[in-house]
Design an enzyme around this catalytic site. Sequence first.
Site, PDB file in Angstrom:
ATOM      1  N   GLY A 171       0.837  -1.198   0.000  1.00  0.00           N
ATOM      2  CA  GLY A 171       0.000   0.000   0.000  1.00  0.00           C
ATOM      3  C   GLY A 171       0.872   1.246   0.000  1.00  0.00           C
ATOM      4  O   GLY A 171       2.034   1.228  -0.400  1.00  0.00           O
ATOM      5  N   GLY A 172       0.284   2.323   0.529  1.00  0.00           N
ATOM      6  CA  GLY A 172       1.012   3.592   0.547  1.00  0.00           C
ATOM      7  C   GLY A 172       2.276   3.530   1.378  1.00  0.00           C
ATOM      8  O   GLY A 172       3.164   4.384   1.250  1.00  0.00           O
TER       9      GLY A 172
HETATM   10  C1  HXC Z   1      -3.862  -4.298  12.049  1.00  0.00           C
HETATM   11  C2  HXC Z   1      -2.750  -6.157  11.353  1.00  0.00           C
HETATM   12  C3  HXC Z   1      -2.506  -5.557  10.106  1.00  0.00           C
HETATM   13  C4  HXC Z   1      -2.995  -4.251   9.879  1.00  0.00           C
HETATM   14  C5  HXC Z   1      -1.618  -7.491  10.107  1.00  0.00           C
HETATM   15  N1  HXC Z   1      -2.190  -7.338  11.298  1.00  0.00           N
HETATM   16  N2  HXC Z   1      -1.796  -6.411   9.344  1.00  0.00           N
HETATM   17  N3  HXC Z   1      -3.423  -5.516  12.304  1.00  0.00           N
HETATM   18  N4  HXC Z   1      -3.670  -3.654  10.875  1.00  0.00           N
HETATM   19  N5  HXC Z   1      -2.765  -3.607   8.740  1.00  0.00           N
HETATM   20  C6  HXC Z   1      -2.186  -8.307  12.375  1.00  0.00           C
HETATM   21  C7  HXC Z   1      -3.047  -9.506  12.089  1.00  0.00           C
HETATM   22  O1  HXC Z   1      -4.377  -9.270  12.452  1.00  0.00           O
HETATM   23  C8  HXC Z   1      -2.392 -10.545  12.967  1.00  0.00           C
HETATM   24  O2  HXC Z   1      -2.840 -10.360  14.298  1.00  0.00           O
HETATM   25  C9  HXC Z   1      -0.927 -10.171  12.943  1.00  0.00           C
HETATM   26  O3  HXC Z   1      -0.874  -8.812  12.518  1.00  0.00           O
HETATM   27  C10 HXC Z   1      -0.141 -10.997  11.952  1.00  0.00           C
HETATM   28  O4  HXC Z   1      -0.844 -11.003  10.727  1.00  0.00           O
HETATM   29  P1  HXC Z   1      -1.143 -12.351   9.938  1.00  0.00           P
HETATM   30  O5  HXC Z   1      -2.162 -12.013   8.943  1.00  0.00           O
HETATM   31  O6  HXC Z   1      -1.430 -13.455  10.901  1.00  0.00           O
HETATM   32  O7  HXC Z   1       0.278 -12.620   9.302  1.00  0.00           O
HETATM   33  P2  HXC Z   1       0.605 -13.192   7.859  1.00  0.00           P
HETATM   34  O8  HXC Z   1      -0.233 -14.390   7.580  1.00  0.00           O
HETATM   35  O9  HXC Z   1       2.077 -13.338   7.831  1.00  0.00           O
HETATM   36  O10 HXC Z   1       0.144 -12.072   6.846  1.00  0.00           O
HETATM   37  C11 HXC Z   1       0.796 -10.816   6.835  1.00  0.00           C
HETATM   38  C12 HXC Z   1       0.022  -9.812   5.947  1.00  0.00           C
HETATM   39  C13 HXC Z   1      -1.463  -9.798   6.364  1.00  0.00           C
HETATM   40  C14 HXC Z   1       0.151 -10.277   4.497  1.00  0.00           C
HETATM   41  C15 HXC Z   1       0.708  -8.478   6.105  1.00  0.00           C
HETATM   42  O11 HXC Z   1      -1.526  -9.606   7.770  1.00  0.00           O
HETATM   43  C16 HXC Z   1      -2.229  -8.711   5.712  1.00  0.00           C
HETATM   44  O12 HXC Z   1      -2.617  -8.850   4.561  1.00  0.00           O
HETATM   45  N6  HXC Z   1      -2.455  -7.616   6.460  1.00  0.00           N
HETATM   46  C17 HXC Z   1      -3.224  -6.511   5.943  1.00  0.00           C
HETATM   47  C18 HXC Z   1      -2.390  -5.751   4.939  1.00  0.00           C
HETATM   48  C19 HXC Z   1      -3.087  -4.500   4.485  1.00  0.00           C
HETATM   49  O13 HXC Z   1      -4.013  -4.572   3.689  1.00  0.00           O
HETATM   50  N7  HXC Z   1      -2.721  -3.369   5.078  1.00  0.00           N
HETATM   51  C20 HXC Z   1      -3.225  -2.103   4.720  1.00  0.00           C
HETATM   52  C21 HXC Z   1      -2.480  -1.692   3.463  1.00  0.00           C
HETATM   53  S1  HXC Z   1      -2.999  -0.136   2.935  1.00  0.00           S
HETATM   54  P3  HXC Z   1      -2.981 -11.574  15.313  1.00  0.00           P
HETATM   55  O14 HXC Z   1      -3.516 -10.945  16.552  1.00  0.00           O
HETATM   56  O15 HXC Z   1      -3.914 -12.524  14.664  1.00  0.00           O
HETATM   57  O16 HXC Z   1      -1.606 -12.143  15.459  1.00  0.00           O
HETATM   58  C22 HXC Z   1      -1.975   0.852   3.707  1.00  0.00           C
HETATM   59  C23 HXC Z   1      -2.232   2.267   3.432  1.00  0.00           C
HETATM   60  C24 HXC Z   1      -1.049   3.094   3.789  1.00  0.00           C
HETATM   61  O17 HXC Z   1      -1.106   0.489   4.386  1.00  0.00           O
HETATM   62  C25 HXC Z   1      -1.315   4.429   3.236  1.00  0.00           C
HETATM   63  C26 HXC Z   1      -0.180   5.362   3.514  1.00  0.00           C
HETATM   64  C27 HXC Z   1      -0.422   6.647   2.843  1.00  0.00           C
END
Ligand code: HXC
Length: 516
Positions: A171-172
Amino acid sequence: MDTNKQLDHLHQLRAEARLGGGQDRIDKQHAMGRLTARERIDLLLDADSFEEFDMFKIHRCKDFGMENTVIPGDGVVTGHGTIHGRIVYVFAQDFTVLGGSLSETLAEKICKIMDLAMKNGAPVIGLNDSGGARIQEGIESLAGYTEIFLRNVMASGVIPQISAIFGPCAGGAVYSPALTDFVIMERLSSYMFLTGPKVVKSVTHEDVTVEELGGADMHSSQSGISDYAASSTVDAIDYIKRLLSFLPQNNFETAPLVPCSDPVDRPSEILQSIIPENPNAAYDIKDVITETVDNGDFFEIKEQFAPNLVVGFARYNGVSVGIVANQPAYLSGVLDIDSSIKGARFVRFCDCFNIPVVTFVDVPGFLPGTAQEYGGVIRNGAKILYAYAEATVPKVTVITRKAYGGAYCVMSSKHLRGDMNYAWPSAQIAVMGSKGAAEVLYGRQARESGDAAAFLAEKEEEYNETVANPYIAAQRGYIDDIIIPSTTRARIIKALGILQNKRDTNPMKKHGNIPM
Ligand code: HXC
């Protein structure tokens, strides 16, 4: 509470904070072949030099049950320490705490060390491993990211900024590393992309793996975002340490002078015969570089990306320099879109941080074709020209063989304020190669001659003898001297010595408008 109890309490709180998201999640991280944030910092910094900030800082989110998931330190370890005795500021995202996701608090911690690094003139190193914006916090997280981006931009050209990517960066969130000076990615462990494979599939119907879409090798060879694809965490950390050894702490300093054991006037007989008889035959410009720099030690940057231009750091008589060199062994060393961007960004980095630039030229021109023209080779080729023109650091140029056309102009020529411009006797400085020139000038006569091939061969020879040599440029003063190849090291060192107090300026302005 008596003093001992107070200390016990502090030790207990510290121990809890050091566990991050808990032993289970640390084990999970290890099972994935990844180190924790603290283990990475330990590898990076000199032993016992790390001083941590904000170990007890917690998030303020009360939504989605977050009031029950409060972990001291909140997903990032920050502080300062030393590398080879020099101060650096560092942050390491802790994937064991909510996936290292970025909260308002986490952003505040990163911003604090960036501000300190700026104020105190020391590099910032970010070790990235994060699920991106903390979903529970929404806009607070986005605001936090943007505060970091702002600081990345303000710090650009003031202190070196280095990013290592050890896990997800999506993402960002990718824009903070992208704004830093160097990005190092760990192979088969890290990835960077704006939108992941699932979104890509739904929008463009492409089937692509995480590795193909944003892995270390892709970014190091194709997008050019990554400067190095590391084989392991240790390899990535070693690369960062070595990189820092060539850099100053900030834009008011020069890079450390390293004692030099290699004789300054060491001749290189290999260079006397390195240029092949056939002007179109390849040789490896890296041999020229390693033959001339201190102890043959060349630290290449972006080795996999646009290999037709080689860039990296080395030292001459202990002075750190940036080296830019056309590579005849790849695409004949032609300049194209990617190599122009690569060279421009590197020269600009060197100029920001007072690192002299040494350029080796053997370039047949800019790459022709629709792919290049449609892709904007004019706009992008202008970047390297712009970078050399605006650079005020010492610029030493050695033309080993071809310097044709526009490519002659842009490769640190005298006309772009090159300070010392040397050529080997094998140099060919001309508007174009002899074959093309003979065809343009004598095509009609050749067709009328009855033996076009022989006629053109004769004219090519004539052109070579009259024009394609270094002497006409030397007669004009565009080349300061024609040097004996074996003495190249000694001449470069002498030039850098003469230029060590160089002062040059650009006109007062807010900033230039480099073609984007
Ligand atoms: C809150 C999060 C999180 C997030 C992961 N976790 N990403 N919590 N916000 N963005 C937490 C999970 O709930 C989990 O908690 C722990 O971290 C580990 O994640 P897993 O999914 O179990 O790990 P894994 O299978 O290795 O997968 C990793 C991952 C996946 C691929 C990163 O977690 C994922 O897809 N996360 C979301 C990614 C995403 O879409 N982020 C937003 C992007 S947009 P528990 O308690 O179960 O251990 C963005 C905008 C930025 O970032 C803009 C800036 C301008």
